[in-house]
Structures are given as structure tokens and as C-alpha cells.
Design a protein around this motif. Structure first.
Motif, PDB file in Angstrom:
ATOM      1  N   GLY A 190      58.729 -20.439 -10.524  1.00  0.00           N
ATOM      2  CA  GLY A 190      59.255 -21.166  -9.561  1.00  0.00           C
ATOM      3  C   GLY A 190      60.875 -21.286  -9.344  1.00  0.00           C
ATOM      4  N   SER A 191      61.502 -21.677  -8.299  1.00  0.00           N
ATOM      5  CA  SER A 191      62.746 -21.849  -8.072  1.00  0.00           C
ATOM      6  C   SER A 191      63.188 -23.447  -8.039  1.00  0.00           C
ATOM      7  N   TYR A 192      64.016 -23.625  -8.895  1.00  0.00           N
ATOM      8  CA  TYR A 192      64.505 -25.202  -9.014  1.00  0.00           C
ATOM      9  C   TYR A 192      66.052 -25.418  -8.449  1.00  0.00           C
ATOM     10  N   PRO A 193      66.342 -26.491  -7.862  1.00  0.00           N
ATOM     11  CA  PRO A 193      67.551 -26.636  -7.520  1.00  0.00           C
ATOM     12  C   PRO A 193      68.837 -26.845  -8.364  1.00  0.00           C
ATOM     13  N   SER A 194      68.554 -27.489  -9.580  1.00  0.00           N
ATOM     14  CA  SER A 194      69.316 -27.445 -10.533  1.00  0.00           C
ATOM     15  C   SER A 194      69.006 -26.922 -12.049  1.00  0.00           C
ATOM     16  N   LEU A 195      69.890 -26.677 -13.002  1.00  0.00           N
ATOM     17  CA  LEU A 195      69.783 -26.262 -14.065  1.00  0.00           C
ATOM     18  C   LEU A 195      68.712 -27.414 -15.015  1.00  0.00           C
ATOM     19  N   GLU A 196      69.103 -28.388 -14.887  1.00  0.00           N
ATOM     20  CA  GLU A 196      68.456 -29.594 -15.522  1.00  0.00           C
ATOM     21  C   GLU A 196      66.870 -29.677 -15.211  1.00  0.00           C
ATOM     22  N   VAL A 197      66.759 -29.768 -13.987  1.00  0.00           N
ATOM     23  CA  VAL A 197      65.526 -29.485 -13.390  1.00  0.00           C
ATOM     24  C   VAL A 197      64.569 -28.324 -13.983  1.00  0.00           C
ATOM     25  N   ALA A 198      65.269 -27.294 -13.913  1.00  0.00           N
ATOM     26  CA  ALA A 198      64.775 -25.910 -14.489  1.00  0.00           C
ATOM     27  C   ALA A 198      64.505 -25.999 -15.943  1.00  0.00           C
ATOM     28  N   LYS A 199      65.209 -26.681 -16.824  1.00  0.00           N
ATOM     29  CA  LYS A 199      64.878 -27.036 -18.106  1.00  0.00           C
ATOM     30  C   LYS A 199      63.672 -27.615 -18.203  1.00  0.00           C
ATOM     31  N   SER A 200      63.566 -29.037 -17.519  1.00  0.00           N
ATOM     32  CA  SER A 200      62.291 -29.742 -17.642  1.00  0.00           C
ATOM     33  C   SER A 200      61.261 -28.979 -17.239  1.00  0.00           C
ATOM     34  N   ALA A 201      61.372 -28.160 -16.003  1.00  0.00           N
ATOM     35  CA  ALA A 201      60.154 -27.338 -15.820  1.00  0.00           C
ATOM     36  C   ALA A 201      59.769 -26.623 -16.931  1.00  0.00           C
ATOM     37  N   LEU A 202      60.463 -25.684 -17.355  1.00  0.00           N
ATOM     38  CA  LEU A 202      60.332 -24.733 -18.542  1.00  0.00           C
ATOM     39  C   LEU A 202      59.740 -25.568 -19.769  1.00  0.00           C
ATOM     40  N   HIS A 203      60.069 -26.552 -20.038  1.00  0.00           N
ATOM     41  CA  HIS A 203      59.758 -27.465 -21.008  1.00  0.00           C
ATOM     42  C   HIS A 203      58.065 -27.834 -20.795  1.00  0.00           C
ATOM     43  N   ALA A 204      58.066 -28.487 -19.646  1.00  0.00           N
ATOM     44  CA  ALA A 204      56.654 -28.948 -19.114  1.00  0.00           C
ATOM     45  C   ALA A 204      55.705 -27.812 -19.401  1.00  0.00           C
ATOM     46  N   SER A 205      56.120 -26.546 -19.209  1.00  0.00           N
ATOM     47  CA  SER A 205      55.063 -25.379 -18.991  1.00  0.00           C
ATOM     48  C   SER A 205      54.794 -25.222 -20.541  1.00  0.00           C
ATOM     49  N   LEU A 206      55.362 -25.544 -21.510  1.00  0.00           N
ATOM     50  CA  LEU A 206      54.886 -25.279 -22.812  1.00  0.00           C
ATOM     51  C   LEU A 206      53.783 -26.182 -23.316  1.00  0.00           C
ATOM     52  N   ALA A 207      53.464 -25.680 -24.444  1.00  0.00           N
ATOM     53  CA  ALA A 207      52.178 -26.523 -25.002  1.00  0.00           C
ATOM     54  C   ALA A 207      52.444 -27.913 -25.171  1.00  0.00           C
ATOM     55  N   PRO A 208      51.204 -28.682 -25.119  1.00  0.00           N
ATOM     56  CA  PRO A 208      51.621 -30.044 -25.342  1.00  0.00           C
ATOM     57  C   PRO A 208      52.195 -30.386 -26.730  1.00  0.00           C
ATOM     58  N   GLY A 209      52.988 -31.173 -26.593  1.00  0.00           N
ATOM     59  CA  GLY A 209      53.862 -31.680 -27.933  1.00  0.00           C
ATOM     60  C   GLY A 209      54.934 -30.797 -28.539  1.00  0.00           C
ATOM     61  N   ALA A 210      55.237 -29.900 -27.661  1.00  0.00           N
ATOM     62  CA  ALA A 210      56.128 -28.707 -28.143  1.00  0.00           C
ATOM     63  C   ALA A 210      57.439 -29.399 -28.135  1.00  0.00           C
ATOM     64  N   GLU A 211      58.391 -29.249 -28.883  1.00  0.00           N
ATOM     65  CA  GLU A 211      59.830 -29.686 -29.018  1.00  0.00           C
ATOM     66  C   GLU A 211      60.489 -29.208 -27.850  1.00  0.00           C
TER      67      GLU A 211
END
Length: 70
Positions: A42-63
Motif C-alpha cells: 500500500g501507499s501511506y502519507p508519511s514515513l511514520e505511518v509507513a513504518k507502523s504499517a510495516l511493523h503491523a505486517s510482521l508476525a505478532p510479537g515482532a520487535e
């Protein structure tokens, strides 16, 4: 995303075992891709939102990954 998109900046996300994904800044915004993905998620409006989206896409409990600009 089409084949004519120009990546202006790139950040690689690193977890404990190595690279887990990347964020690409383009004219459309910040696009997220995990290492095993064929296409952007997907496309996100800011770097911080994109970072959060990437982290949310990782396995549960991922650092939270370490993001390094390349």
C-alpha cells in the motif's frame, strides 16, 4: 504500482535475523514491501505511518525494526 514508478528514497527495515522489509518513497507516497512480497502492500502519507504499517505486517510479537536509509 506500475513499472514506471521512480523510487526517490529507500529505507530497509532490519529485525534480529536481518532485513524484513523496505519502505520506498515515490511521488505517490511511502510504499511498504516485506522481503517475501512480490508487490507493495500500500501507499501511506508519511514515513511514520509507513513504518507502523510495516511493523503491523510482521508476525505478532515482532520487535520494532531498525529502519536505515539506503
Amino acid at each position: 504500482m506500475n513499472d514506471n514508478t521512480t523510487v526517490e528514497q529507500r529505507w530497509v527495515a532490519f529485525g534480529p535475523a536481518g532485513a524484513v522489509g523496505s519502505i520506498h518513497r515515490t511521488a505517490e507516497g511511502f510504499q511498504v514491501k516485506l522481503v517475501d512480497d512480490d508487490d507493495y502492500r500500500g501507499s501511506y502519507p508519511s514515513l511514520e505511518v509507513a513504518k507502523s504499517a510495516l511493523h503491523a505486517s510482521l508476525a505478532p510479537g515482532a520487535e520494532w525494526p531498525d529502519f536505515r536509509e539506503h
